[in-house]
Design an enzyme around this catalytic site. Sequence first.
Site, short mmCIF file in Angstrom:
data_model
loop_
_atom_site.label_atom_id
_atom_site.label_comp_id
_atom_site.label_asym_id
_atom_site.label_seq_id
_atom_site.Cartn_x
_atom_site.Cartn_y
_atom_site.Cartn_z
N LEU A 1 0.72 -1.37 -0.04
CA LEU A 1 -0.09 -0.09 0.04
C LEU A 1 0.76 1.29 -0.07
O LEU A 1 0.40 2.27 -0.57
CB LEU A 1 -0.88 -0.04 1.29
CG LEU A 1 -2.01 -1.08 1.19
CD1 LEU A 1 -2.72 -1.02 2.39
CD2 LEU A 1 -2.88 -0.81 0.00
N GLY B 1 8.47 2.26 8.26
CA GLY B 1 8.10 1.04 7.78
C GLY B 1 7.20 0.98 6.49
O GLY B 1 6.92 2.08 6.08
N ASP C 1 4.44 15.67 10.80
CA ASP C 1 4.97 15.13 9.48
C ASP C 1 3.53 15.03 8.60
O ASP C 1 3.32 14.31 7.76
CB ASP C 1 5.28 13.43 9.27
CG ASP C 1 5.67 13.27 7.80
OD1 ASP C 1 5.99 12.18 7.63
OD2 ASP C 1 5.94 14.05 7.15
N1 R5S Z 1 -0.19 7.62 5.58
C1 R5S Z 1 0.84 7.18 5.11
C2 R5S Z 1 1.98 6.42 4.51
C3 R5S Z 1 2.05 5.33 4.90
N2 R5S Z 1 1.05 4.48 4.12
C4 R5S Z 1 -0.20 4.16 4.73
C5 R5S Z 1 -0.93 3.64 3.82
C6 R5S Z 1 -2.38 3.15 3.82
N3 R5S Z 1 -3.09 2.79 2.83
C7 R5S Z 1 -4.44 2.62 2.93
N4 R5S Z 1 -5.12 2.32 1.68
C8 R5S Z 1 -4.61 2.34 0.35
C9 R5S Z 1 -3.40 2.91 0.01
C10 R5S Z 1 -3.16 2.68 -1.28
C11 R5S Z 1 -3.96 2.31 -2.22
C12 R5S Z 1 -3.46 2.18 -3.53
C13 R5S Z 1 -3.66 3.58 -4.51
C14 R5S Z 1 -3.36 3.15 -5.75
N5 R5S Z 1 -2.24 2.44 -6.21
C15 R5S Z 1 -2.14 1.53 -5.42
C16 R5S Z 1 -2.35 1.41 -4.08
C17 R5S Z 1 -5.34 1.96 -1.80
C18 R5S Z 1 -5.45 1.93 -0.29
N6 R5S Z 1 -4.89 2.34 4.16
C19 R5S Z 1 -4.32 2.61 5.30
C20 R5S Z 1 -3.09 3.01 5.20
C21 R5S Z 1 -2.37 3.10 6.63
C22 R5S Z 1 -3.78 2.46 7.40
N7 R5S Z 1 -4.76 2.41 6.48
C23 R5S Z 1 -0.30 3.72 2.69
N8 R5S Z 1 0.86 4.24 2.99
#
Ligand code: R5S
Length: 305
Positions: free
Chosen positions: A31, A37, A152
């Site tokens: 994600l 991390g 941040d």
């Molecule tokens: N903040 C911060 C930095 C660290 N970080 C946290 C998350 C995170 N992402 C999601 N959801 C999520 C993420 C990306 C997509 C796709 C977008 C298109 N391309 C493919 C991926 C889809 C849904 N849900 C979360 C989290 C943490 C708690 N719940 C991701 N990076």
Amino acid sequence: PLPDRDRALGPSHQQDQSVYEERHLRYISPLGKGNFGSVELCRYDPLGDNTGELIAVKKLQPNKQSNLEDFQKEINTIRSLHCDYIVKYRGVCYSMGRLSMSLVMEYLPYGSLIGYLEKNRQLVNNRRMLLFASQICKGLEYLQSMRYVHRDLAARNILVASDTLVKIADFGLTKIIPFDKEYYRVTHPGESPIFWYAPESITESKFSHKSDVWSFGVVLHELFSYCEHNCNPKRLYMQEIGNDMQGLSISMHLVDILKDNWRLPAPPLCPPRIHSMMMACWGYSAEERPTFSTLGDQIETSIQD
Ligand SMILES: N#CCCn1cc(-c2nc(Nc3ccc(C4CCNCC4)cc3)nc3c2CCN3)cn1
């Protein structure tokens, strides 16, 4: 491990789950990367029939200099936060043997604000933008009431739960303001996102609610620029600083132009009232900057109009 009777609990109990067994975690896809991390999409599927819930699991980057202690602080921080505009803690998962642990959070299906705005630009009008801004502001007001400084704040750390709801995420750099002080002084600046930092954070490593206000102003700029790549804060500052990096480090050049009252230009088509709010957030001295409750009121007023 959970006793058998707990394994077949209904969905409601699943929500209260706080210890996730690694053997029921099904990795699905990456994600993103946060402080200390990487975050992965997993399904927690104790029944093994793909009916389990989707969760976001943040694993501690073992090779990074970050240590378990910082990660545990991040877990304690997010576990203590209960707000509609802050990403929810679900629990932890201990990986046996490897002595490491993972942070389990609610999965927000639309990803970070940056990707969302780039993809859904035509869908998001000023009213929707103002709704997102007011939600972020309310989340920050809540954080301030808990004496936390996020440190941040940036569109990359704002996640989209639905077309009408965004949440603040990534509490890897969050600190608690000591009871007897107005600010937190960081000893190890580490990889600092200086283009989102207030001047005093760059020059003195001082962080306060007012430095979060400065960063909120930069998030407003990202929002109303639709997180367009060619007008992201780092690019705009570097253009102004010029590529003549003689001697002085980039951060000193940055503080110099801020001292000379240069600020990020208003994003194209940005409503004048929002631009003046950004400018207020970017008061050089911390006490000039508005509070989150004042900003919240101004945003609400703009939404009514
Ligand atoms: N903040 C911060 C930095 C660290 N970080 C946290 C998350 C995170 N992402 C999601 N959801 C999520 C993420 C990306 C997509 C796709 C977008 C298109 N391309 C493919 C991926 C889809 C849904 N849900 C979360 C989290 C943490 C708690 N719940 C991701 N990076």
